[in-house]
Motif scaffolding. Structure first.
Motif, mmCIF file in Angstrom:
data_model
loop_
_atom_site.group_PDB
_atom_site.id
_atom_site.type_symbol
_atom_site.label_atom_id
_atom_site.label_comp_id
_atom_site.label_asym_id
_atom_site.label_seq_id
_atom_site.Cartn_x
_atom_site.Cartn_y
_atom_site.Cartn_z
ATOM 1 N N SER A 1 -14.036 -5.676 -4.534
ATOM 2 C CA SER A 1 -14.051 -6.821 -3.503
ATOM 3 C C SER A 1 -13.987 -7.962 -4.380
ATOM 4 C CB SER A 1 -15.207 -6.610 -2.679
ATOM 5 O OG SER A 1 -16.537 -6.654 -3.325
ATOM 6 N N LYS B 1 -6.395 -8.892 -4.566
ATOM 7 C CA LYS B 1 -6.641 -7.666 -4.326
ATOM 8 C C LYS B 1 -5.296 -6.784 -4.734
ATOM 9 C CE LYS B 1 -10.428 -8.428 -2.359
ATOM 10 N NZ LYS B 1 -10.604 -9.932 -2.785
ATOM 11 N N ASP C 1 -3.192 -4.656 -3.453
ATOM 12 C CA ASP C 1 -1.851 -4.949 -2.820
ATOM 13 C C ASP C 1 -1.096 -6.301 -3.102
ATOM 14 O OD1 ASP C 1 -2.146 -2.560 -1.794
ATOM 15 O OD2 ASP C 1 -2.558 -3.205 0.312
ATOM 16 N N HIS D 1 0.911 -1.248 -0.098
ATOM 17 C CA HIS D 1 0.033 -0.017 0.107
ATOM 18 C C HIS D 1 0.811 1.279 -0.009
ATOM 19 C CE1 HIS D 1 0.903 -0.490 4.416
ATOM 20 N NE2 HIS D 1 0.791 0.699 4.404
ATOM 21 N N LYS E 1 -5.968 8.266 -3.006
ATOM 22 C CA LYS E 1 -6.287 6.850 -2.742
ATOM 23 C C LYS E 1 -7.239 7.325 -1.305
ATOM 24 C CE LYS E 1 -2.597 4.501 -0.562
ATOM 25 N NZ LYS E 1 -1.776 3.151 -0.578
ATOM 26 N N THR E 2 -6.776 8.513 -0.648
ATOM 27 C CA THR E 2 -7.272 8.965 0.643
ATOM 28 C C THR E 2 -8.760 9.514 0.273
ATOM 29 O OG1 THR E 2 -6.001 11.060 0.118
ATOM 30 C CG2 THR E 2 -5.069 9.681 1.602
ATOM 31 N N VAL F 1 -12.621 5.079 1.218
ATOM 32 C CA VAL F 1 -12.500 4.536 2.333
ATOM 33 C C VAL F 1 -11.685 3.203 2.444
ATOM 34 C CG1 VAL F 1 -13.927 3.334 4.210
ATOM 35 C CG2 VAL F 1 -14.886 5.466 3.334
ATOM 36 N N SER F 2 -11.855 2.322 1.472
ATOM 37 C CA SER F 2 -11.377 1.176 1.352
ATOM 38 C C SER F 2 -10.942 0.854 -0.112
ATOM 39 C CB SER F 2 -11.916 0.080 1.914
ATOM 40 O OG SER F 2 -11.354 -1.115 1.712
ATOM 41 N N MET F 3 -9.640 0.300 -0.362
ATOM 42 C CA MET F 3 -9.271 0.001 -1.937
ATOM 43 C C MET F 3 -9.920 -1.097 -2.094
ATOM 44 S SD MET F 3 -7.360 1.995 -3.202
ATOM 45 C CE MET F 3 -8.512 3.172 -2.213
ATOM 46 N N GLU F 4 -10.503 -2.137 -0.914
ATOM 47 C CA GLU F 4 -11.218 -3.385 -1.317
ATOM 48 C C GLU F 4 -12.666 -3.343 -1.418
ATOM 49 O OE1 GLU F 4 -9.535 -6.546 1.309
ATOM 50 O OE2 GLU F 4 -7.863 -5.958 0.942
ATOM 51 N N ASN F 5 -13.138 -1.854 -1.576
ATOM 52 C CA ASN F 5 -14.595 -1.825 -1.722
ATOM 53 C C ASN F 5 -14.953 -0.629 -2.719
ATOM 54 O OD1 ASN F 5 -17.502 -2.367 -1.580
ATOM 55 N ND2 ASN F 5 -17.385 -1.062 0.199
#
Length: 203
Positions: A146, A151, A153, A74, A120-121, A124-128
């Motif tokens: 998701s 993923k 990373d 990340h 990316k800030t 909330v999440s890179m996975e959603n």
């Protein structure tokens, strides 16, 4: 600057194309000449009659890395966007039948659309992450990060085992189902969440 692309990273797209589910990420490259220049239309190449759109989440590498551990991946990007991996599907099928590399079908000039990058800030999440492609104002592809088999990373870590990642490199992370042929005069728009990050015309 290199473009590293990941194939077969969404189960529904694997099923769509009747491909075998891989045991590790499928990786291929595009040269920098594949980048479609800003404000330029995408011109369907003469050597294909079946160019497909493949919308993907993309990340821009921000520092040099090799053998990156997933837990540190990340730190190697701080901007994300969406892009298109244009694919000459008819040519790709012929190459695959002969066991030949895909580059002619995947890495031709103008085959990589790169949208405007966002921090990316902002998310909330890179996975959603929800993303979609609209063709002539109609949603044709829709996905969420998701749904990735690997993923972001994990992809960065995997790719760095083989290629040193450098500042400015782009990683295309795979496409969901819904790929289809583009036609002259189509207008393609890419969205990450509710933000439109590219708009291109097909000629």
């Amino acid at each position: 600057m290199k473009i590293v692309c990941v194939g077969r990273n969404y189960a529904n797209h694997i099923e769509e194309l009747k491909n075998e589910r891989p045991s590790e990420p499928v990786v291929f490259m595009k040269p920098d000449s594949a980048v479609l220049l800003k404000q330029h239309p995408f011109v369907i190449p003469e050597f294909s009659e079946d160019v497909h759109h493949e919308v993907e989440i993309i990340v821009k590498i921000n520092k040099v890395g090799k053998y990156i551990e997933p837990k540190f991946a990340h730190k190697y990007y701080d901007e994300i966007s969406v892009g298109i991996d244009f694919t000459a599907r008819d040519l790709q099928s012929k190459l695959k039948e002969k066991g030949l590399p895909w580059e002619k079908a995947k890495a031709f000039d103008g085959s990589a659309v790169i949208g405007d990058f966002l921090p990316k800030t902002d998310f909330v999440s890179m996975e959603n992450l929800n993303f979609e492609l609209r063709s002539n104002s109609e949603t044709v592809q829709k996905g969420n990060s998701s749904m990735m088999l690997w993923k972001i990373d994990e992809l960065i870590s995997h790719v760095s085992q083989f290629f040193t990642l450098k500042i400015g490199d782009i990683i295309f992370t795979g496409t969901p189902a819904g790929v289809a042929a583009v036609k002259p005069n189509d207008v393609l728009e890419g969205f990450l969440e509710d933000k439109k990050l590219f708009r291109i015309q097909v000629k």
